[in-house]
Write a protein that holds these residues in place. Structure first.
Motif, mmCIF file in Angstrom:
data_model
loop_
_atom_site.group_PDB
_atom_site.id
_atom_site.type_symbol
_atom_site.label_atom_id
_atom_site.label_comp_id
_atom_site.label_asym_id
_atom_site.label_seq_id
_atom_site.Cartn_x
_atom_site.Cartn_y
_atom_site.Cartn_z
ATOM 1 N N GLN A 32 8.480 10.764 4.583
ATOM 2 C CA GLN A 32 9.052 10.172 3.332
ATOM 3 C C GLN A 32 7.461 9.387 3.102
ATOM 4 N N LEU A 33 7.540 9.048 1.662
ATOM 5 C CA LEU A 33 6.686 8.320 0.927
ATOM 6 C C LEU A 33 7.227 7.110 0.369
ATOM 7 N N GLY A 34 6.348 5.810 0.485
ATOM 8 C CA GLY A 34 6.738 4.589 -0.103
ATOM 9 C C GLY A 34 5.717 3.596 -0.140
ATOM 10 N N GLN A 35 6.226 2.211 0.034
ATOM 11 C CA GLN A 35 4.911 1.365 0.045
ATOM 12 C C GLN A 35 5.389 0.410 1.561
ATOM 13 N N THR A 36 4.271 -0.051 1.896
ATOM 14 C CA THR A 36 4.394 -1.152 3.160
ATOM 15 C C THR A 36 4.851 -2.410 2.520
ATOM 16 N N PRO A 37 5.724 -2.892 3.352
ATOM 17 C CA PRO A 37 6.211 -4.207 3.167
ATOM 18 C C PRO A 37 5.046 -5.344 2.550
ATOM 19 N N SER A 38 5.489 -5.972 1.542
ATOM 20 C CA SER A 38 4.619 -7.194 0.871
ATOM 21 C C SER A 38 5.663 -8.219 0.679
ATOM 22 N N GLY A 39 4.566 -9.310 0.037
ATOM 23 C CA GLY A 39 4.843 -10.519 -0.145
ATOM 24 C C GLY A 39 4.598 -11.929 0.791
ATOM 25 N N GLY A 48 4.128 5.060 10.420
ATOM 26 C CA GLY A 48 3.082 5.938 9.529
ATOM 27 C C GLY A 48 1.907 5.290 9.203
ATOM 28 N N TYR A 49 1.220 5.835 8.145
ATOM 29 C CA TYR A 49 -0.265 5.185 7.724
ATOM 30 C C TYR A 49 0.042 5.000 6.230
ATOM 31 N N PRO A 50 -0.782 4.065 5.894
ATOM 32 C CA PRO A 50 -1.387 3.769 4.440
ATOM 33 C C PRO A 50 -1.971 4.966 4.077
ATOM 34 N N PHE A 51 -2.123 5.488 2.869
ATOM 35 C CA PHE A 51 -3.054 6.464 2.552
ATOM 36 C C PHE A 51 -3.365 6.457 1.230
ATOM 37 N N SER A 52 -4.681 6.967 1.021
ATOM 38 C CA SER A 52 -5.246 7.156 -0.588
ATOM 39 C C SER A 52 -5.315 8.587 -0.839
ATOM 40 N N GLY A 53 -5.220 8.896 -2.157
ATOM 41 C CA GLY A 53 -5.134 10.301 -2.756
ATOM 42 C C GLY A 53 -3.965 10.425 -3.574
ATOM 43 N N PRO A 54 -4.054 11.601 -4.174
ATOM 44 C CA PRO A 54 -2.889 11.874 -5.157
ATOM 45 C C PRO A 54 -1.730 11.830 -4.492
ATOM 46 N N THR A 55 -0.567 11.344 -4.936
ATOM 47 C CA THR A 55 0.610 11.482 -4.336
ATOM 48 C C THR A 55 1.260 12.757 -4.305
ATOM 49 N N PRO A 56 1.682 13.510 -3.201
ATOM 50 C CA PRO A 56 2.185 14.928 -3.121
ATOM 51 C C PRO A 56 3.304 14.972 -4.107
ATOM 52 N N GLN A 74 0.860 -1.142 -0.114
ATOM 53 C CA GLN A 74 0.164 -0.052 0.171
ATOM 54 C C GLN A 74 0.916 1.377 -0.051
ATOM 55 N N SER A 75 0.443 2.363 -0.464
ATOM 56 C CA SER A 75 1.092 3.661 -0.394
ATOM 57 C C SER A 75 1.058 4.110 1.207
ATOM 58 N N PHE A 76 2.412 4.596 1.306
ATOM 59 C CA PHE A 76 2.584 4.561 2.756
ATOM 60 C C PHE A 76 3.425 5.838 3.166
ATOM 61 N N VAL A 77 2.695 6.769 3.972
ATOM 62 C CA VAL A 77 3.429 7.857 4.494
ATOM 63 C C VAL A 77 4.176 7.760 5.765
ATOM 64 N N TYR A 78 5.375 8.030 5.932
ATOM 65 C CA TYR A 78 6.105 7.600 7.361
ATOM 66 C C TYR A 78 7.168 8.577 7.728
ATOM 67 N N SER A 79 7.334 8.466 9.018
ATOM 68 C CA SER A 79 8.685 8.985 9.422
ATOM 69 C C SER A 79 9.651 7.907 9.815
#
Length: 344
Positions: A275-282, A260-268, A198-203
C-alpha cells in the motif's frame, strides 16, 4: 486620678514587657520543615513540583477551593509563576513563583499570600529505597521597623498553621504521585518536534505481541514485498525503515503494524501486494534508543510514564511509530531505533 495613673503605668509595663520579649526573645525568622516519603521515583515527583500547572493540584489551597481562578506564565522550572484568586477567605489571592530549579533534586520558590505574607519555599528530593524522600521547607523573615515585633508574635501563630498546610500538601502530593506508573524515567531526555509527512510504501503485518521470532518472521515477509515493489517501480528509498503501530491488543495477544520505507519518485499507478500512504506527522515526543530489544521495551514504559507525570496528552487514538536506523539481527547486535509518540 491616681487609679488612672496606675492603669497607664500597668499598660506601659505590659507593653514594654511584650515589646522586650518580642524583640529580644522571639526569633526574627520563621522556619518550618515537613517531610514525607512518596513511593515513586524522584523524576515523577519532580515533574509534579516543577510545573505549577500540576503543583496546583496538590496545593492545600486548591483542596479548599478547586474552583478558584488560576493564571500561569512561563514554562515549567525557573521563571514560571502562578496567580490565584478565590472567594474563599482562607484561600484569598496570591502568587507563587519558581526562582530556581535543579532537575530531580530541588525546587525553590516564593509564595506571596496577598499583602499578608511573603514566604520562601524549598522542596528537596532524595532517592530512598522504594521511592523518594521529600523535604519541604518554608521560611520567612520579619522586616525592620514598627512591624518587626508584631511580626515576631505572628510567627508564633503562623508556625502551627504552616505545619498543617505543608502536611496537607505533602499528603495530596503522595496520593496523586502514587497513582502514576511506578517506572523510573530519569535520564530519558525526550525531544519534542513537529514531524513532516513523507510518501510511504508499506505492507500491513498482523502478528503476535509476545513471540519475537514470529514478529521478525512476519516483518521480513512484509519487507520482502515492499522491496520487490520498489525495485519493480524504480522507487528510491528516502529514509530509514518505518514501523507504524495500527492496533495493539494485549488481551488477545495480537497487534498489527505497517512496515516499509519512505520513497521518492513518481507514485505508481498500479499497486499490488503493498500500500501507499504517508508516514505519521504532527507534534510528537521522540526518544532515540541504542541497545538491546529489552531497552526498547523499557523505553516505551518510560515514555508513557513521562507523559503521564508531566500531564502531556497523547493524540486521540494516536499510536506510536518507530524509525529504525539500525536493526538487530536474530544472531544479536545493537538496535538503534527512534520511538515517536503522537501528541495533541
Amino acid at each position: 486620678m491616681r487609679w488612672f495613673l496606675w492603669f497607664v503605668l500597668v499598660i506601659a509595663l505590659i507593653t514594654g514587657a511584650l515589646y522586650g520579649v518580642g524583640r529580644f526573645l522571639l526569633p526574627n525568622n520563621l522556619e518550618v520543615v515537613r517531610e514525607a516519603t512518596v513511593e515513586r521515583p524522584r523524576a515523577a515527583v519532580f515533574a509534579m513540583m516543577n510545573d505549577l500547572r500540576i503543583a496546583k493540584e496538590w496545593s492545600p489551597f486548591y483542596a479548599r477551593d478547586p474552583d478558584a481562578d488560576y493564571s500561569f506564565s512561563g514554562e515549567p522550572g525557573s521563571g514560571q509563576s502562578m496567580r490565584w484568586s478565590s472567594n474563599v477567605r482562607e484561600v484569598g489571592a496570591g502568587r507563587m513563583s519558581i526562582v530556581n530549579s535543579t532537575e530531580n533534586e530541588e525546587v525553590e520558590g516564593i509564595i506571596e499570600i496577598g499583602e499578608r505574607a511573603t514566604l520562601n519555599s524549598r522542596q528537596e528530593l532524595r532517592p530512598v529505597e522504594g521511592g523518594t524522600h521529600v523535604s519541604w521547607t518554608i521560611t520567612a523573615q520579619c522586616a525592620e521597623g514598627w512591624i518587626n515585633v508584631p511580626c515576631r508574635y505572628m510567627n508564633l501563630v503562623m508556625r502551627g498553621m504552616v505545619q498543617t498546610e505543608l502536611d496537607n500538601g505533602l499528603a495530596r502530593l503522595k496520593t496523586l504521585a502514587e497513582q502514576l506508573p511506578n517506572v523510573d524515567f530519569e535520564g530519558l531526555n525526550p525531544m519534542f518536534d513537529t514531524v513532516e509527512p513523507q510518501s510511504f510504501v508499506y505492507s500491513t503485518v498482523e502478528t503476535s505481541t509476545s513471540d519475537q521470532a514470529e514478529i521478525d518472521r512476519a516483518e521480513a515477509i512484509g519487507l520482502d514485498q515492499v522491496r520487490r515493489f520498489m525495485t519493480e517501480y524504480n522507487l528510491t528509498q528516502a529514509g530509514p525503515l518505518v514501523r507504524v503501530v495500527t492496533d495493539f491488543d494485549a488481551n488477545s495477544g495480537r497487534m498489527s503494524f505497517r512496515v516499509g520505507y519512505p520513497f521518492s519518485g513518481p507514485t505508481p499507478l498500479t499497486v499490488v501486494g503493498v500500500q501507499l500512504g504517508q508516514t505519521p506527522s504532527g507534534e510528537a515526543m521522540h526518544v532515540l534508543v541504542e541497545g538491546s530489544r529489552t531497552q526498547v521495551r523499557t523505553a516505551y514504559l518510560q515514555m508513557n510514564a513521562y507523559l503521564q507525570a508531566h500531564r502531556v496528552p497523547l493524540r486521540e487514538n494516536g499510536l506510536p511509530w518507530e524509525v529504525v536506523h539500525q536493526q538487530a539481527t536474530p544472531e544479536g547486535g545493537q538496535t538503534r531505533i527512534e520511538i515517536f509518540m503522537p501528541l495533541q
